[in-house]
Structures are given as C-alpha cells and as structure tokens.
Scaffold this motif. Structure first.
Motif, PDB file in Angstrom:
ATOM      1  N   ILE A 172      26.843  53.756  51.006  1.00 33.74           N
ATOM      2  CA  ILE A 172      25.606  54.315  51.544  1.00 33.74           C
ATOM      3  C   ILE A 172      24.941  53.368  52.527  1.00 33.74           C
ATOM      4  O   ILE A 172      24.327  53.781  53.518  1.00 33.74           O
ATOM      5  N   TYR A 173      25.092  52.047  52.297  1.00 35.72           N
ATOM      6  CA  TYR A 173      24.500  51.084  53.220  1.00 35.72           C
ATOM      7  C   TYR A 173      25.204  51.116  54.577  1.00 35.72           C
ATOM      8  O   TYR A 173      24.580  50.913  55.619  1.00 35.72           O
ATOM      9  N   TRP A 175      26.685  53.816  55.912  1.00 35.52           N
ATOM     10  CA  TRP A 175      26.244  55.032  56.616  1.00 35.52           C
ATOM     11  C   TRP A 175      24.825  54.864  57.155  1.00 35.52           C
ATOM     12  O   TRP A 175      24.514  55.285  58.274  1.00 35.52           O
ATOM     13  N   LEU A 357      30.489  56.348  48.829  1.00 37.57           N
ATOM     14  CA  LEU A 357      30.326  57.798  48.868  1.00 37.57           C
ATOM     15  C   LEU A 357      31.668  58.487  48.934  1.00 37.57           C
ATOM     16  O   LEU A 357      32.596  57.957  49.526  1.00 37.57           O
TER      17      LEU A 357
END
Length: 357
Positions: A172-173, A175, A357
């Motif tokens: 997530i970081y 993205w 993810l």
C-alpha cells in the motif's frame, strides 16, 4: 519490494537503467562486505556525484556554445554502446583468467551458437537506443532540475510493468507513493507566467513541450525495457556480462542505423565524431560506466540512502541549474512538486511488515 530505481542511468543503455543495475549487481558481488558505516556514506556520495554530474554535463554539453558543429547525440549513443561492449568484453576476459582461447569459446558458444537467445535482446536494445536518444532531446530542451524531477516518473512505469509482466505485488505504501509521485510531477510541469516577448514565450513553450514529451516517452520505454530485460535474465542462466554484450551489439547496430537515417547528411559533411571534445567524452564515459560506478551503492546502501541520493541529486541539479547554468527560474509550485517527488521516492523504498495488496 524488488524494483530498484535510480535517478538517472542513462541509462543509458550504454548503460541504461536496468542493464546498468544488473551489471552493478554483478560487480557488487565482487566487493568486500561492508565493515563500516563510512562505506555507506561513501557510496551515497558516489551515487549523488554520478547521477548529478551525468545530467549536468549532458545538459551543459548540449547548450555550450562552441566553434564548429555541435556533436551528434546519435553519435554519442553509438560511442557509449561501443565503450560498453569493450568494457563487458574485458570483464568476461578477466573472468576467464585472461585467456584469449577461453574468451573466443565463450563468445562463440553463448552468442553465435545460441541465435534465438541472442535475438531476444533485440527488442529491449532497440527500445534502449530510442530512449538514449530521447534523453539528449530532453536535456536539449529542459533545464536539468525539471528533467531530474520529471524523469522520476520512471518509478511509476517500472512499477506498473513489473506488476503486469512479472506479476510482482506492491504494498500500500508503494501505491500511495506512486500517486504522490504523479501529483508532484504534475506540479513541476504546471505552466507559469514567463517574461519576454511573445515570440520567446512561444519558443520556450514549444521547447518545454518537446522536452517533456521526450522524457515521458523515455520513462515508458525505460520501464518496459528494464522489466523485459529482467524477465529475460530470470529465464536464462547466461552471464550478465554476456547478456550486456548482446544488448550492446544490437544497440550498436540500431544506433548506427539512427546515425545515418537522422544525421546522415551531417556525417557526410563533417564526419561522425564532429564536435567531440573533452566534455563530450566525459558524457559518453559517464553513461557507459554508470553501472559500475553505482556498484558500491547496491552493495552497501539501503533504500533510505538511495532515497537520500535521489533527493540530493535533485537539489544539486536545481542549485547548479540556477546559479551556474542559469537556465532555470524556480517557482513555489516547482518546489512543492519537487518535495512531493522526493517524498514519493522515500515512501516507495519503505518496506513495512504488512502484507502486499
């Protein structure tokens, strides 16, 4: 996170980003293990110097007023590819105890006797050759600071191609960092009011557009060719040096084709190496030796230090463009965009313990 991105390699596929990093990884394996934090900061300094000096010398060489014709960018690309081939050949020669017979046997077995494996390198090589020429176009039309920041878009293209072609997972970081990166680059390219006559404004806007398009196409080609090259390396057990020789041979052919298609008349008039001087040779050498120069960084540095290197390189390019080259007028919008790009670079290198993810 397995995608490694540096501010500029040209590259170069004389050594462009992906091949440069692959070569650097091989060289790094030969280096002694890190024994002191001093080595980390030394490697940081080396990377900052290499990335900054390459951009600035390339930009300066394209804007420098010299007597006679300006050197041909297509010729510089060919020269760097040739230097790359010679360098990789020497390294293979060294690996085989400087035996001419062993070198000939290796070249014959791995290149001539495996034509299909060799032909696989034609696609990334052709793309790299295009990219290398585009980088000259970009730095002929953009100041070094804007180029440095905008070129970080290759982080996005490399990540997207890695996900689609290699099936890699991003956290997530990562993205989030890509979203911040796009916002930052959009701000850097935000139009601003400029002084001067209408003709100068039109010329400046036209040059800016050409430079930005060149950078964007180079970022896309860098991402695709780098991931494609990585995929080839993972599917075979061939030596990285041999792969880069193959890449360089195709690059030399494509580069020569480009020289005679786009600059054939100028070559006939003044020769292929017209306008070459010590600065031109420095640019070629920095491009061709880039992968070896950053070997220490891959060996000793971590993602945080790489982020620092990117940030320092952007800052130095901005300062030198403003105070020395005097071709850059910074604005508050540019600084905001640059800060976002720097933040995105750090965030992309962050490796949390959460599941991807």
């Amino acid at each position: 996170m397995s995608v490694i991105v540096f501010p500029l390699q040209s590259g170069f596929s004389a050594l462009v980003l992906a091949p440069a990093l692959k070569e650097a990884s091989s060289v790094a394996s030969m280096l002694p293990p890190a024994s002191s934090p001093r080595l980390k900061y030394l490697s940081l300094g080396v990377l900052v110097f290499q990335t900054t000096s390459l951009v600035l010398t390339m930009r300066f060489s394209r804007k420098l007023q010299v007597e006679g014709p300006l050197y041909l960018a297509s010729s510089a690309v060919v020269s760097a590819e040739l230097l790359k081939i010679l360098l990789c050949t020497l390294l293979v020669f060294k690996e085989h105890s400087f035996s001419v017979r062993a070198l000939n046997r290796m070249m014959k077995e791995e290149i001539l006797n495996k034509p299909m494996e060799t032909l696989k390198l034609a696609i990334p090589s052709g793309i790299y050759t295009l990219q290398n020429n585009l980088l000259y176009v970009a730095l002929s039309n953009l100041d070094a600071a804007t180029y440095q920041v905008t070129y970080q878009l290759k982080i996005l293209t490399t990540a997207l191609f890695s996900v689609s072609m290699l099936g890699k997972n991003l956290g997530i970081y990562q993205w989030l960092s890509l979203l911040i990166l796009m916002a930052g680059i959009a701000l850097v390219q935000w139009p601003t009011e400029s002084l001067g006559s209408p003709e100068q404004k039109v010329l400046s806007a036209g040059s800016q557009f050409v430079g930005v398009v060149a950078v964007l196409v180079a970022c896309v080609s860098s991402g695709f060719a780098g991931v494609y090259f990585e995929k080839i390396l993972k599917e075979t057990k061939q030596s990285v040096w041999i792969r880069n020789i193959q890449l360089g041979l195709f690059g030399l052919v494509f580069g020569l084709f480009g020289v005679f298609v786009y600059d054939g008349e100028r070559v006939q008039e003044s020769g292929m190496f017209q306008g070459y001087n010590s600065l031109t040779c420095t640019v070629v050498a920095l491009q061709a030796l880039g992968g070896l120069v950053i070997a220490a960084v891959i060996k000793y540095a971590d993602n945080i230090l790489k982020g620092f290197a990117t940030s320092l390189s952007i800052i130095l390019s901005t300062l030198i463009s403003y105070f020395w080259l005097q071709d850059f007028d910074p604005t508050s919008v540019f600084f905001l965009g640059a800060i976002l790009v720097i933040a995105a670079t750090f965030l992309y290198g962050y490796e949390p313990s959460s599941k991807p993810l």
